[in-house]
Design an enzyme around this catalytic site. Structure first.
Site, PDB file in Angstrom:
ATOM      1  N   GLU A  41     -55.253  43.236  52.955  1.00 19.07           N
ATOM      2  CA  GLU A  41     -55.622  44.398  52.132  1.00 19.07           C
ATOM      3  C   GLU A  41     -54.396  45.010  51.456  1.00 19.07           C
ATOM      4  O   GLU A  41     -54.467  45.464  50.322  1.00 19.07           O
ATOM      5  CB  GLU A  41     -56.374  45.448  52.963  1.00 19.07           C
ATOM      6  N   GLY A  85     -44.594  41.801  43.509  1.00 17.85           N
ATOM      7  CA  GLY A  85     -44.526  43.080  42.786  1.00 17.85           C
ATOM      8  C   GLY A  85     -44.819  44.286  43.655  1.00 17.85           C
ATOM      9  O   GLY A  85     -45.179  44.154  44.827  1.00 17.85           O
ATOM     10  N   TYR A  86     -44.684  45.440  43.038  1.00 13.80           N
ATOM     11  CA  TYR A  86     -44.918  46.712  43.737  1.00 13.80           C
ATOM     12  C   TYR A  86     -44.233  46.698  45.102  1.00 13.80           C
ATOM     13  O   TYR A  86     -44.869  46.703  46.153  1.00 13.80           O
ATOM     14  CB  TYR A  86     -46.418  46.987  43.887  1.00 13.80           C
ATOM     15  N   TYR A 122     -58.881  53.553  50.579  1.00 10.80           N
ATOM     16  CA  TYR A 122     -59.615  52.292  50.485  1.00 10.80           C
ATOM     17  C   TYR A 122     -59.199  51.332  51.608  1.00 10.80           C
ATOM     18  O   TYR A 122     -60.039  50.758  52.308  1.00 10.80           O
ATOM     19  CB  TYR A 122     -59.382  51.615  49.118  1.00 10.80           C
ATOM     20  N   ASP A 140     -64.021  49.725  46.426  1.00  5.04           N
ATOM     21  CA  ASP A 140     -62.981  49.296  45.487  1.00  5.04           C
ATOM     22  C   ASP A 140     -63.630  49.217  44.091  1.00  5.04           C
ATOM     23  O   ASP A 140     -64.780  49.628  43.909  1.00  5.04           O
ATOM     24  CB  ASP A 140     -62.341  47.955  45.917  1.00  5.04           C
ATOM     25  N   CYS A 202     -79.214  37.966  41.670  1.00  2.00           N
ATOM     26  CA  CYS A 202     -78.628  39.025  42.499  1.00  2.00           C
ATOM     27  C   CYS A 202     -79.585  39.460  43.608  1.00  2.00           C
ATOM     28  O   CYS A 202     -80.748  39.765  43.348  1.00  2.00           O
ATOM     29  CB  CYS A 202     -78.289  40.213  41.612  1.00  2.00           C
TER      30      CYS A 202
HETATM   31  S1  SF4 Z   1     -79.276  43.503  39.620  1.00  2.00           S
HETATM   32 FE1  SF4 Z   1     -77.680  43.120  38.100  1.00  2.00          FE
HETATM   33  S2  SF4 Z   1     -76.808  45.112  37.653  1.00  2.00           S
HETATM   34 FE2  SF4 Z   1     -77.989  45.329  39.531  1.00  2.00          FE
HETATM   35  S3  SF4 Z   1     -76.488  45.034  41.143  1.00  2.00           S
HETATM   36 FE3  SF4 Z   1     -77.392  43.040  40.728  1.00  2.00          FE
HETATM   37  S4  SF4 Z   1     -76.098  42.031  39.201  1.00  2.00           S
HETATM   38 FE4  SF4 Z   1     -75.585  44.211  39.279  1.00  2.00          FE
END
Ligand code: SF4
Length: 354
Positions: A41, A85-86, A122, A140, A202
């Site tokens: 991290e 870096g940093y 974080y 994040d 998704c």
């Molecule tokens: S449905 Fe689309 S906009 Fe919503 S969290 Fe999933 S990828 Fe992201």
């Protein structure tokens, strides 16, 4: 069917988790090593996964435990960090490793981890969740984006960060907070990307408010651009024999060293100064508007045509450029606009000698 976004997300993570050098497989039986989680991290702050990976492997092979790292020679560690870096991170890394050894091990809570040098909110939440199973909310940039879309948060970032935390908190599962955090990160890195989210793939699609609105990429809402302060100035178009006087701007400052119409300073509260010499001055009705990074400029144009070139300090170094050549001498955009404004203006054809 019960609506359980957390279960959907974790099921997806079990099948699609990214393989990263510092990660254990999801839902595994092995206990994460806080040293490796913390080291990763710290390295990932301001650094991409691809860049941090080889450094992480070298570090854990050379200093496999926090005790080994705490005993490292400062110069040797800084040399091993070179290129990442940093460098304050490397100094803090060593200080934190020594603090951990001095206290007999890593603090196991978000609040305790925050006390270590170089550990911000974080990193503390990520190490607490991933290494110690504390149901901390880890946010994040990737998670901010996913959560902003999931809940269609209308407040722009970063002001919405605490609202996002509050919205996520009830979804963090007590038994797998680290996997939840990493699943959100992976979703943001692989599917819920800034420009082209892959919503059909998704796991949060059935729960995603932004998708339901048909506006996935409208979130996170961008903060309204701050109005830039307005400055104003006057530029003088001085023409003689078909040629226009240009001067070189001072080397330092805006448009430094570039050719320009002579004129006044650009200031927030202008006064209309006397023209540089008596003539039949005319005014171009609309000032030229031009945006610089930190301010907006309205450049007011005054025009005069002369019979002879005046001997004025203002024009001592002037370049007299034929009107027809003005568009080919590399004027900066502001003055290109000014030339176009004068040539299109009523002020342009009808002025006369003083
Ligand atoms: S449905 Fe689309 S906009 Fe919503 S969290 Fe999933 S990828 Fe992201």
């Amino acid at each position: 069917m019960p609506v359980d976004p957390t279960a959907d997300l974790l099921r997806w993570y079990d099948a699609h988790a990214r393989t990263l050098p510092w990660r254990l497989p999801p839902n595994g039986q092995m206990t994460p090593d806080p040293y490796r989680v913390w080291l990763a991290e710290i390295m990932l702050q301001q650094t991409t996964v691809a860049a941090a990976g080889p450094y992480f492997m070298r570090f854990v092979s050379r200093w496999p435990t926090v005790d080994a790292l705490a005993a490292a020679d400062d110069g040797e560690l800084m040399a091993a960090w070179a290129g990442l870096g940093y460098y304050a991170r490397a100094r803090n890394l060593l200080a934190a490793a020594r603090a951990v050894v001095a206290r007999g091990g890593f603090p196991q809570t978000e609040a305790g981890l925050l006390q270590l040098p170089g550990v911000g909110s974080y990193t503390a939440a990520a190490v607490a969740a991933i290494a110690f199973g504390e149901p901390a909310v880890v946010i994040d940039a990737n998670v901010e984006r996913v959560a902003s879309r999931w809940f269609a948060v209308s407040e722009p970032l970063p002001a919405s960060r605490s609202a996002l935390k509050a919205l996520l908190r009830p979804h963090v599962p007590g038994n797998r907070p680290g996997d939840f955090a990493q699943a959100m990160m992976d979703l943001g890195a692989t599917l819920c990307t800034p420009r082209n989210p892959a919503c059909p793939d998704c796991p949060l699609a059935p729960h995603c408010a932004a998708l339901a609105l048909g506006k996935a990429t409208a979130f996170p809402v961008k903060p309204a651009k701050k109005a830039r302060p307005l400055k104003q100035g006057i530029a003088w178009w001085i023409e003689q024999g078909g040629a226009v006087a240009l001067v070189r701007r001072p080397p330092k400052g805006m448009l430094g060293g570039m050719l320009a119409l002579p004129g006044t300073e650009w200031v927030a509260e202008p006064t209309d100064p006397d023209p540089p010499f008596p003539a039949r001055w005319m005014t171009v009705a609309t000032p030229v508007s031009h945006g610089f990074t930190h301010f907006e400029l309205h450049l007011h144009l005054r025009t005069a045509r002369l019979d002879s070139r005046p001997a004025l300090p203002l024009l001592a170094q002037a370049h007299w450029v034929q009107r027809s050549a003005l568009d080919s001498i590399g004027l900066p955009t502001l003055y290109k606009k000014a030339v176009a404004a004068v040539l299109a203006s009523d002020a342009q054809p009808c002025f006369e000698a003083a």
